[in-house]
Design an enzyme around this catalytic site. Structure first.
Site, PDB file in Angstrom:
ATOM      1  N   TYR A 117      42.271  57.318   5.409  1.00  0.00           N
ATOM      2  CA  TYR A 117      41.084  56.930   6.185  1.00  0.00           C
ATOM      3  C   TYR A 117      40.417  58.161   6.817  1.00  0.00           C
ATOM      4  CZ  TYR A 117      42.203  51.926   5.906  1.00  0.00           C
ATOM      5  OH  TYR A 117      42.447  50.648   5.478  1.00  0.00           O
ATOM      6  N   LYS A 164      55.739  58.216   0.546  1.00  0.00           N
ATOM      7  CA  LYS A 164      55.856  58.398  -0.903  1.00  0.00           C
ATOM      8  C   LYS A 164      56.024  59.897  -1.162  1.00  0.00           C
ATOM      9  CE  LYS A 164      55.500  56.775  -5.200  1.00  0.00           C
ATOM     10  NZ  LYS A 164      56.253  55.668  -5.837  1.00  0.00           N
ATOM     11  N   ASP A 197      56.734  51.891  -2.333  1.00  0.00           N
ATOM     12  CA  ASP A 197      56.844  50.851  -3.368  1.00  0.00           C
ATOM     13  C   ASP A 197      58.142  50.059  -3.210  1.00  0.00           C
ATOM     14  OD1 ASP A 197      58.173  53.188  -4.035  1.00  0.00           O
ATOM     15  OD2 ASP A 197      57.703  53.113  -6.172  1.00  0.00           O
ATOM     16  N   ASP A 221      48.295  49.582   6.507  1.00  0.00           N
ATOM     17  CA  ASP A 221      47.287  48.529   6.310  1.00  0.00           C
ATOM     18  C   ASP A 221      47.828  47.494   5.324  1.00  0.00           C
ATOM     19  OD1 ASP A 221      44.729  47.242   6.368  1.00  0.00           O
ATOM     20  OD2 ASP A 221      44.209  48.267   4.497  1.00  0.00           O
ATOM     21  N   ASP A 225      49.566  43.369   6.002  1.00  0.00           N
ATOM     22  CA  ASP A 225      49.162  42.103   5.378  1.00  0.00           C
ATOM     23  C   ASP A 225      50.358  41.456   4.672  1.00  0.00           C
ATOM     24  OD1 ASP A 225      46.541  42.678   6.194  1.00  0.00           O
ATOM     25  OD2 ASP A 225      45.678  41.847   4.361  1.00  0.00           O
TER      26      ASP A 225
HETATM   27  C1  IPM Z   1      42.614  46.089   9.216  1.00  0.00           C
HETATM   28  C2  IPM Z   1      41.419  46.026   8.313  1.00  0.00           C
HETATM   29  C3  IPM Z   1      40.561  47.257   8.538  1.00  0.00           C
HETATM   30  C4  IPM Z   1      41.392  48.452   8.120  1.00  0.00           C
HETATM   31  C5  IPM Z   1      39.210  47.268   7.807  1.00  0.00           C
HETATM   32  C6  IPM Z   1      38.402  46.031   8.123  1.00  0.00           C
HETATM   33  C7  IPM Z   1      38.412  48.497   8.106  1.00  0.00           C
HETATM   34  O1  IPM Z   1      41.818  45.880   7.007  1.00  0.00           O
HETATM   35  O2  IPM Z   1      42.438  46.197  10.436  1.00  0.00           O
HETATM   36  O3  IPM Z   1      43.735  45.997   8.709  1.00  0.00           O
HETATM   37  O4  IPM Z   1      41.457  48.786   6.945  1.00  0.00           O
HETATM   38  O5  IPM Z   1      42.004  49.052   8.998  1.00  0.00           O
HETATM   39 MG    MG Z   2      43.901  45.427   6.796  1.00  0.00          MG
END
Ligand code: IPM
Ligand code: MG
Length: 314
Positions: A117, A164, A197, A221, A225
């Site tokens: 990022y 990694k 991985d 990130d 999820d």
């Molecule tokens: C998160 C989201 C953000 C990120 C996006 C919306 C910029 O995916 O907060 O996890 O990638 O950090």
């Molecule tokens: Mg995210």
């Protein structure tokens, strides 16, 4: 008295943040709540996704509760994601993302300012080549590992460093080396490492084994999820962005344009983010109470009903 700035942002942000406002008001805490604009919608209206007035309100608050932003796939000239902008501007270098369900209790500590990022992307050769510079620094790796170790000390005392380094020898190599160095200052912790991985597989196969996971920006990130998927979904995944500036608390879910405006969004991730915010502001007992109530409340499929159920239980 603490001042909190509420930012709906885009999509379901405009549903879950007002719902959270109701919950916070029902808790009768000494909070002054005020709204500010940001998001892709704001950008389309005034050409700025994070207006100056919003920045000023954010900087003069004790905490910020952020809904969601729409992130277009294509480059839009002049548009900078307001959440990325806030993280960077307020130097919120640590993104804390807890995932809890049954015997699973993990905390992902995601580096929030650099890595993939870095924003250093460019195209060359007439658009035939796209290049990204993945920046990893000693300073950022040190401070994120410290946060992870401190968190682990008040949890199950285990830290998993995820990287990694077998392929990304310089960037992940540096992160790995610094992380192990910092962890040496915490002899009471069990410290281990896993490649990203392999981690994706182990997290699915034995999620209960993990306590604190520390990793670079994009890996964090993705893993957050994954962790959310293992523990009830994005509907109950909260996060905290902390560092040297004012803390920003946000549900992990995005703006969810497919369900926006229908009144069906699950507000519990925003409520849990508010709970993390209350704890940050020092209302530790209230934070815990809210957290328990939210975990004990099912989403009815209707934002208003779920909000009322939480308020009634409080
Ligand atoms: C998160 C989201 C953000 C990120 C996006 C919306 C910029 O995916 O907060 O996890 O990638 O950090
Ligand atoms: Mg995210």
């Amino acid at each position: 008295m603490h001042t909190v700035t509420l930012i709906n942002g885009d999509g379901i942000g405009a549903e879950v943040i007002p719902a959270t406002e109701q919950v916070l008001r029902a808790m009768n805490l000494p909070l002054q709540l005020r709204y500010a604009d940001a998001g892709f919608g704001t950008f389309q209206k005034i050409g700025d996704a994070l207006p100056k007035e919003t920045i000023a309100l954010c900087e003069s608050s004790d905490a910020i509760l952020f809904g969601a932003t729409q992130s277009p796939m294509e480059k839009v000239d002049g548009y900078i994601s307001p959440i990325l902008n806030l993280r960077r501007r307020l130097n919120l270098y640590a993104n804390l993302r807890p995932a809890k369900r049954g015997d699973i209790d993990m905390l992902i500590v995601r580096e929030n300012t650099e890595g993939m990022y870095s924003g250093r992307e460019r195209v060359e050769a007439d658009g035939q080549i796209a290049i990204l510079e993945r920046v990893i620094t000693v300073g950022a790796s040190e401070r994120i590992t410290k946060v992870a170790c401190e968190q682990a000390m008040s949890r199950r005392r285990k830290v998993t460093i995820v990287h990694k380094a077998n392929v990304l020898k310089e960037t992940c190599g540096l992160f790995r080396r610094v992380a192990f160095d910092v962890a040496k200052d915490y002899p009471d912790l069990q410290v281990e490492e896993l490649l990203i991985d392999a981690m994706a597989m182990h997290m699915v196969q034995r999620p209960h084994d993990f306590d604190v996971i520390v990793t670079t920006n994009l890996f964090g990130d993705i893993l957050s999820d994954l962790a959310a998927g293992l523990t009830g979904g994005l509907g109950i995944a909260p996060s905290a962005n902390i560092g040297s500036g004012v803390g920003v608390f946000e549900p992990v879910h995005g703006s969810a344009p497919d369900i926006a405006g229908k009144g069906i969004a699950d507000p519990r991730a925003a409520f849990l983010s508010a709970s993390m915010m209350l704890s940050y502001l020092g209302y530790v007992d209230d934070a815990e109470k809210l957290r328990r109530v939210v975990y004990d409340t099912a989403h009815t499929g209707n934002t208003t009903d779920t909000t009322h159920a939480v308020i009634a239980a409080l």
